[in-house]
Design a protein around this motif. Structure first.
Motif, mmCIF file in Angstrom:
data_model
loop_
_atom_site.group_PDB
_atom_site.id
_atom_site.type_symbol
_atom_site.label_atom_id
_atom_site.label_comp_id
_atom_site.label_asym_id
_atom_site.label_seq_id
_atom_site.Cartn_x
_atom_site.Cartn_y
_atom_site.Cartn_z
ATOM 1 N N CYS A 2 0.844 -1.192 0.000
ATOM 2 C CA CYS A 2 0.000 0.000 0.000
ATOM 3 C C CYS A 2 0.878 1.240 0.000
ATOM 4 O O CYS A 2 1.869 1.308 0.714
ATOM 5 C CB CYS A 2 -0.896 -0.008 1.243
ATOM 6 N N THR A 3 0.506 2.241 -0.811
ATOM 7 C CA THR A 3 1.370 3.408 -0.956
ATOM 8 C C THR A 3 0.953 4.576 -0.070
ATOM 9 O O THR A 3 1.507 5.655 -0.186
ATOM 10 C CB THR A 3 1.379 3.881 -2.418
ATOM 11 N N SER A 4 -0.044 4.382 0.791
ATOM 12 C CA SER A 4 -0.529 5.500 1.593
ATOM 13 C C SER A 4 -0.178 5.323 3.052
ATOM 14 O O SER A 4 -0.119 4.216 3.582
ATOM 15 C CB SER A 4 -2.042 5.647 1.449
ATOM 16 N N LEU A 5 0.046 6.459 3.711
ATOM 17 C CA LEU A 5 0.393 6.489 5.118
ATOM 18 C C LEU A 5 -0.563 7.415 5.855
ATOM 19 O O LEU A 5 -1.079 8.369 5.285
ATOM 20 C CB LEU A 5 1.823 6.998 5.307
ATOM 21 N N GLN A 6 -0.750 7.123 7.129
ATOM 22 C CA GLN A 6 -1.491 8.021 8.000
ATOM 23 C C GLN A 6 -0.493 8.730 8.898
ATOM 24 O O GLN A 6 0.349 8.087 9.528
ATOM 25 C CB GLN A 6 -2.497 7.264 8.861
ATOM 26 N N PHE A 7 -0.590 10.061 8.958
ATOM 27 C CA PHE A 7 0.301 10.868 9.780
ATOM 28 C C PHE A 7 -0.472 11.358 10.989
ATOM 29 O O PHE A 7 -1.598 11.830 10.879
ATOM 30 C CB PHE A 7 0.863 12.040 8.965
ATOM 31 N N ARG A 8 0.158 11.259 12.170
ATOM 32 C CA ARG A 8 -0.537 11.614 13.405
ATOM 33 C C ARG A 8 0.474 12.012 14.474
ATOM 34 O O ARG A 8 1.679 11.908 14.273
ATOM 35 C CB ARG A 8 -1.394 10.438 13.874
ATOM 36 N N PRO A 53 3.238 14.202 25.960
ATOM 37 C CA PRO A 53 2.677 13.139 25.113
ATOM 38 C C PRO A 53 2.633 13.475 23.631
ATOM 39 O O PRO A 53 2.509 12.568 22.798
ATOM 40 C CB PRO A 53 1.256 12.957 25.675
ATOM 41 N N GLU A 54 2.760 14.768 23.273
ATOM 42 C CA GLU A 54 2.615 15.165 21.863
ATOM 43 C C GLU A 54 3.938 15.245 21.115
ATOM 44 O O GLU A 54 3.977 15.733 19.988
ATOM 45 C CB GLU A 54 1.950 16.554 21.782
ATOM 46 N N SER A 55 5.021 14.745 21.691
ATOM 47 C CA SER A 55 6.353 15.056 21.163
ATOM 48 C C SER A 55 6.731 14.341 19.876
ATOM 49 O O SER A 55 7.715 14.705 19.245
ATOM 50 C CB SER A 55 7.418 14.757 22.226
ATOM 51 N N LEU A 56 5.977 13.324 19.461
ATOM 52 C CA LEU A 56 6.329 12.597 18.231
ATOM 53 C C LEU A 56 5.383 12.933 17.089
ATOM 54 O O LEU A 56 4.164 12.984 17.258
ATOM 55 C CB LEU A 56 6.263 11.077 18.460
ATOM 56 N N SER A 57 5.975 13.152 15.923
ATOM 57 C CA SER A 57 5.241 13.179 14.663
ATOM 58 C C SER A 57 5.513 11.828 14.010
ATOM 59 O O SER A 57 6.665 11.487 13.751
ATOM 60 C CB SER A 57 5.750 14.326 13.779
ATOM 61 N N LEU A 58 4.472 11.025 13.756
ATOM 62 C CA LEU A 58 4.714 9.662 13.296
ATOM 63 C C LEU A 58 3.837 9.298 12.104
ATOM 64 O O LEU A 58 2.829 9.943 11.829
ATOM 65 C CB LEU A 58 4.535 8.664 14.437
ATOM 66 N N ALA A 59 4.272 8.260 11.400
ATOM 67 C CA ALA A 59 3.561 7.784 10.214
ATOM 68 C C ALA A 59 3.299 6.291 10.364
ATOM 69 O O ALA A 59 4.194 5.532 10.741
ATOM 70 C CB ALA A 59 4.385 8.044 8.954
ATOM 71 N N ARG A 60 2.067 5.893 10.048
ATOM 72 C CA ARG A 60 1.705 4.477 10.075
ATOM 73 C C ARG A 60 1.178 4.043 8.717
ATOM 74 O O ARG A 60 0.499 4.802 8.018
ATOM 75 C CB ARG A 60 0.648 4.198 11.141
ATOM 76 N N GLN A 61 1.504 2.796 8.358
ATOM 77 C CA GLN A 61 0.939 2.193 7.156
ATOM 78 C C GLN A 61 -0.533 1.889 7.414
ATOM 79 O O GLN A 61 -0.998 1.874 8.553
ATOM 80 C CB GLN A 61 1.699 0.908 6.810
ATOM 81 N N TRP A 62 -1.268 1.585 6.339
ATOM 82 C CA TRP A 62 -2.696 1.303 6.505
ATOM 83 C C TRP A 62 -2.921 0.075 7.383
ATOM 84 O O TRP A 62 -3.967 -0.053 8.034
ATOM 85 C CB TRP A 62 -3.365 1.101 5.144
ATOM 86 N N LEU A 66 4.331 0.810 12.088
ATOM 87 C CA LEU A 66 5.033 2.088 12.163
ATOM 88 C C LEU A 66 5.991 2.220 10.983
ATOM 89 O O LEU A 66 6.882 1.398 10.801
ATOM 90 C CB LEU A 66 5.810 2.177 13.479
ATOM 91 N N ALA A 67 5.798 3.273 10.170
ATOM 92 C CA ALA A 67 6.670 3.512 9.021
ATOM 93 C C ALA A 67 7.818 4.440 9.382
ATOM 94 O O ALA A 67 8.895 4.361 8.784
ATOM 95 C CB ALA A 67 5.870 4.104 7.866
ATOM 96 N N GLY A 68 7.608 5.304 10.359
ATOM 97 C CA GLY A 68 8.672 6.221 10.759
ATOM 98 C C GLY A 68 8.162 7.237 11.759
ATOM 99 O O GLY A 68 6.952 7.372 11.979
ATOM 100 N N GLU A 204 -7.510 5.624 -5.206
ATOM 101 C CA GLU A 204 -8.845 5.415 -4.652
ATOM 102 C C GLU A 204 -8.940 4.187 -3.752
ATOM 103 O O GLU A 204 -9.564 4.239 -2.702
ATOM 104 C CB GLU A 204 -9.876 5.328 -5.789
ATOM 105 N N PRO A 205 -8.344 3.024 -4.109
ATOM 106 C CA PRO A 205 -8.441 1.858 -3.228
ATOM 107 C C PRO A 205 -7.884 2.141 -1.841
ATOM 108 O O PRO A 205 -8.416 1.679 -0.839
ATOM 109 C CB PRO A 205 -7.611 0.787 -3.955
ATOM 110 N N ALA A 206 -6.797 2.919 -1.764
ATOM 111 C CA ALA A 206 -6.215 3.230 -0.460
ATOM 112 C C ALA A 206 -7.157 4.102 0.356
ATOM 113 O O ALA A 206 -7.304 3.924 1.561
ATOM 114 C CB ALA A 206 -4.875 3.940 -0.644
ATOM 115 N N LEU A 207 -7.821 5.058 -0.314
ATOM 116 C CA LEU A 207 -8.765 5.907 0.389
ATOM 117 C C LEU A 207 -9.951 5.098 0.886
ATOM 118 O O LEU A 207 -10.460 5.312 1.985
ATOM 119 C CB LEU A 207 -9.243 7.039 -0.532
#
Length: 224
Positions: A2-8, A53-62, A66-68, A204-207
């Motif tokens: 999957c080519t999409s990541l969620q950032f949080r 608790p807010e100190s990390l900016s992180l990315a997760r795969q679908w 954890l991607a980074g 679209e499939p990722a969305l």
């Protein structure tokens, strides 16, 4: 893949212990010479997240993996001096040196003290997006009176060195292990911007997958 990541933010994570395990595992994979002084223990990390608790900016795969992540820790002027003097160990930052994002707001120095992106996501814009997420987060904090006085970091890898070159962070010192220490003063409190790169809409499939799992489509980015 999957080519999409969620950032949080790390404060959005529902299982903090799992996040800590993933972070430390990724750090050990990427920074093979790092010691416990550099990485910290799970118990220490739990205390650190309680403080900020807010100190990390992180990315997760679908799939949730954890991607980074980038950790931008607000620290006191006294600890900033320790970093510049080359005496800081990221796995043993005193809790009292961490400035909490609470009211009343206090000025702080923003210490980029940990950065890790899984190898399969290298050169796909993930690091840049993690940084831009922090820029947006700091802008929101500024509306509440919070203000960063400088951005500083210690370079651990060639990738990190290139990233700091893009940000134009001046070299100001070396730590006890000979690693470069960079800092840029922020007279207006705003983090330096990265050059924009071309973005590609998520497929679209990722969305559809994201919507099914309850993710916000706006939080997704194509990393192809």
């Amino acid at each position: 893949m999957c080519t999409s990541l969620q950032f949080r933010r790390s404060s959005d994570e529902y299982d903090q212990s799992a996040l800590i395990r993933e972070m430390l595992a990724l750090d050990r994979e990427l920074y093979v010479t790092a010691t416990e002084e550099d990485l910290g223990t799970p118990d220490y990390w739990r205390e650190r997240f309680e403080r900020c608790p807010e100190s990390l900016s992180l990315a997760r795969q679908w799939d949730g993996r954890l991607a980074g992540y980038y950790q931008f820790l607000p620290v006191t002027a006294a600890f900033r001096d320790e970093v510049i003097a080359g005496r800081a160990h990221d796995g043993r930052i005193p809790l009292e040196a961490i400035v909490s994002y609470q009211q009343p707001a206090q000025p702080y120095h923003l210490y980029l003290c940990s950065m890790a992106v899984r190898p399969e996501w290298h050169r796909r814009g993930v690091a840049s997006r993690l940084y831009r997420e922090e820029v947006a987060f700091q802008r929101r904090l500024a509306t509440e009176g919070h203000r960063a006085l400088s951005l500083l970091s210690v370079v651990w890898s060639p990738c990190g060195a290139k990233f700091f070159e893009r940000l134009k962070l001046p070299l100001v010192a070396h730590d006890q292990a000979g690693r470069p220490v960079h800092e840029r003063l922020l007279p207006d409190g705003a983090l330096p911007e990265l050059p924009q790169t071309r973005s590609i809409p998520a497929p679209e499939p990722a969305l559809a997958e994201a919507a099914w799992r309850g993710y916000e489509p706006s939080a997704l980015v194509s990393a192809a």
